[in-house]
Design a protein around this motif. Structure first.
Motif, PDB file in Angstrom:
ATOM      1  N   GLY A   9     -19.061  28.195  42.328  1.00 44.78           N
ATOM      2  CA  GLY A   9     -19.629  28.704  41.092  1.00 44.78           C
ATOM      3  C   GLY A   9     -18.876  29.854  40.471  1.00 44.78           C
ATOM      4  O   GLY A   9     -19.184  30.252  39.346  1.00 44.78           O
ATOM      5  N   ASP A  10     -17.867  30.377  41.190  1.00 47.66           N
ATOM      6  CA  ASP A  10     -17.142  31.537  40.676  1.00 47.66           C
ATOM      7  C   ASP A  10     -16.090  31.172  39.642  1.00 47.66           C
ATOM      8  O   ASP A  10     -15.743  32.000  38.803  1.00 47.66           O
ATOM      9  N   THR A  56     -23.777  35.843  33.402  1.00 47.73           N
ATOM     10  CA  THR A  56     -23.473  34.838  34.408  1.00 47.73           C
ATOM     11  C   THR A  56     -23.425  33.473  33.726  1.00 47.73           C
ATOM     12  O   THR A  56     -24.275  33.164  32.888  1.00 47.73           O
ATOM     13  N   TRP A  57     -22.445  32.656  34.094  1.00 47.04           N
ATOM     14  CA  TRP A  57     -22.168  31.418  33.378  1.00 47.04           C
ATOM     15  C   TRP A  57     -22.321  30.204  34.281  1.00 47.04           C
ATOM     16  O   TRP A  57     -22.136  30.293  35.507  1.00 47.04           O
ATOM     17  N   ASP A  58     -22.616  29.043  33.666  1.00 49.57           N
ATOM     18  CA  ASP A  58     -22.645  27.783  34.388  1.00 49.57           C
ATOM     19  C   ASP A  58     -21.257  27.147  34.307  1.00 49.57           C
ATOM     20  O   ASP A  58     -20.781  26.802  33.217  1.00 49.57           O
ATOM     21  N   ALA A  59     -20.628  27.010  35.451  1.00 49.49           N
ATOM     22  CA  ALA A  59     -19.225  26.580  35.484  1.00 49.49           C
ATOM     23  C   ALA A  59     -19.047  25.157  34.955  1.00 49.49           C
ATOM     24  O   ALA A  59     -18.057  24.854  34.285  1.00 49.49           O
ATOM     25  N   VAL A  60     -19.974  24.246  35.262  1.00 51.32           N
ATOM     26  CA  VAL A  60     -19.837  22.859  34.796  1.00 51.32           C
ATOM     27  C   VAL A  60     -19.909  22.791  33.275  1.00 51.32           C
ATOM     28  O   VAL A  60     -19.096  22.115  32.619  1.00 51.32           O
ATOM     29  N   THR A  61     -20.865  23.503  32.702  1.00 54.60           N
ATOM     30  CA  THR A  61     -20.997  23.513  31.240  1.00 54.60           C
ATOM     31  C   THR A  61     -19.734  24.046  30.589  1.00 54.60           C
ATOM     32  O   THR A  61     -19.254  23.495  29.589  1.00 54.60           O
ATOM     33  N   SER A 116     -12.877  38.539  35.424  1.00 48.80           N
ATOM     34  CA  SER A 116     -13.698  37.347  35.227  1.00 48.80           C
ATOM     35  C   SER A 116     -14.444  37.437  33.903  1.00 48.80           C
ATOM     36  O   SER A 116     -14.630  38.516  33.340  1.00 48.80           O
ATOM     37  N   LEU A 117     -14.896  36.282  33.440  1.00 47.77           N
ATOM     38  CA  LEU A 117     -15.682  36.247  32.205  1.00 47.77           C
ATOM     39  C   LEU A 117     -16.970  37.042  32.380  1.00 47.77           C
ATOM     40  O   LEU A 117     -17.450  37.678  31.434  1.00 47.77           O
ATOM     41  N   ARG A 118     -17.520  37.039  33.570  1.00 47.72           N
ATOM     42  CA  ARG A 118     -18.729  37.841  33.834  1.00 47.72           C
ATOM     43  C   ARG A 118     -18.454  39.330  33.667  1.00 47.72           C
ATOM     44  O   ARG A 118     -19.260  40.056  33.083  1.00 47.72           O
ATOM     45  N   GLN A 119     -17.308  39.785  34.164  1.00 43.30           N
ATOM     46  CA  GLN A 119     -16.962  41.204  34.011  1.00 43.30           C
ATOM     47  C   GLN A 119     -16.736  41.568  32.545  1.00 43.30           C
ATOM     48  O   GLN A 119     -17.062  42.677  32.119  1.00 43.30           O
ATOM     49  N   ILE A 120     -16.194  40.642  31.779  1.00 48.84           N
ATOM     50  CA  ILE A 120     -15.908  40.903  30.367  1.00 48.84           C
ATOM     51  C   ILE A 120     -17.194  40.940  29.544  1.00 48.84           C
ATOM     52  O   ILE A 120     -17.377  41.811  28.690  1.00 48.84           O
ATOM     53  N   THR A 121     -18.094  39.992  29.821  1.00 50.68           N
ATOM     54  CA  THR A 121     -19.267  39.812  28.959  1.00 50.68           C
ATOM     55  C   THR A 121     -20.566  40.352  29.527  1.00 50.68           C
ATOM     56  O   THR A 121     -21.542  40.522  28.782  1.00 50.68           O
ATOM     57  N   GLY A 122     -20.607  40.576  30.856  1.00 50.26           N
ATOM     58  CA  GLY A 122     -21.854  40.993  31.488  1.00 50.26           C
ATOM     59  C   GLY A 122     -22.830  39.854  31.722  1.00 50.26           C
ATOM     60  O   GLY A 122     -23.970  40.079  32.134  1.00 50.26           O
TER      61      GLY A 122
END
Length: 247
Positions: A55-56, A159-164, A151-157
């Motif tokens: 998921g990372d 959590t993302w769904d990797a498949v989507t 990571s995109l999480r660090q940039i945006t704050g």
């Protein structure tokens, strides 16, 4: 179309390895994409391994048949894919998303992901290209030996769904690859150069153990980097120069 069909693999050594096995053993529809929830031996450029938890990351490989490109112009596939990945990430991370030559994806001066293209040749023809993409998505922190990762999480704050995200990335790649015709080569290369990390800026580099200040002045159609050093122009291939990073 890129991403049709789209396969989800729970665990695999490397999506590129799996994709390569598929195209070597059976007919594969061009545009087929494989997403891995977890890679035990993800591959990067020059033999580097890619480690991340489930998921990372977005770990995606796509099989393409770039029949329109002669082997002498294969760098244009790298250019086009890099633009597609940059388009995708910038849609979430903003316009500070850039490309580090030849095809790493950066946000500001930190690495958000990379691209590995492996070719399958039949004689003098380009049978398939396996395009592997790895993007840092949900890591909250990185080990000390990766000080420039982000990571995109660090940039945006968020959590993302990797498949989507992987399915969305396929759409961006498809849009760019449809532009990959001879009449567009020059325009694509110019856009690629305009998005380059350190483009026309003095910075530090290492070649043959020497650290020096240089300025990226151009990228040639075959992929060579034109780096100005002490008023002279160096033409450098992949792996011949190291970017000295500040962190």
């Amino acid at each position: 179309m890129v991403g049709h069909p789209f396969y989800i693999l729970d665990e695999i050594d490397s999506t590129n390895n799996y994709a390569m096995e598929q195209v070597n053993s059976a007919y594969v529809t061009p545009g087929t994409a494989w997403f891995a929830s977890y890679q035990t031996a993800g591959k990067g450029t020059r033999g580097k391994q890619w480690h991340a938890q489930p998921g990372d990351i977005v770990a995606l490989s796509v099989a393409l048949q770039p029949a329109m490109l002669p082997l002498s112009r294969q760098f244009m596939l790298s250019v086009t894919v890099a633009l597609g990945v940059c388009d995708f990430l910038s849609s979430h991370a903003g316009d500070e998303t850039i490309i580090k030559w030849p095809n790493d994806i950066y946000w500001r001066d930190r690495k958000a992901g990379g691209i590995l293209i492996e070719n399958v040749l039949r004689g003098n023809s380009w049978h398939y290209a396996i395009v592997g993409i790895g993007l840092n998505i949900n890591q909250a922190r990185f080990p000390e030996h990766l000080p420039n990762a982000v990571s995109l999480r660090q940039i945006t704050g968020k959590t993302w769904d990797a498949v989507t995200l992987a399915q969305e990335l396929c759409k961006y790649l498809d849009k760019r690859l449809k532009q990959l015709i001879p009449a567009n080569y020059e325009q694509l290369l110019e856009e690629y150069k305009s998005k380059l990390f350190r483009w026309q800026q003095p910075a530090l580099y290492r070649k043959d153990e020497e650290i020096f200040e240089g300025i990226i002045r151009d990228v040639l159609p075959d992929g060579h980097l034109c780096l100005e050093k002490d008023g002279k122009m160096l033409q450098l291939g992949f792996g011949e120069v190291e970017f000295i990073l500040s962190r």
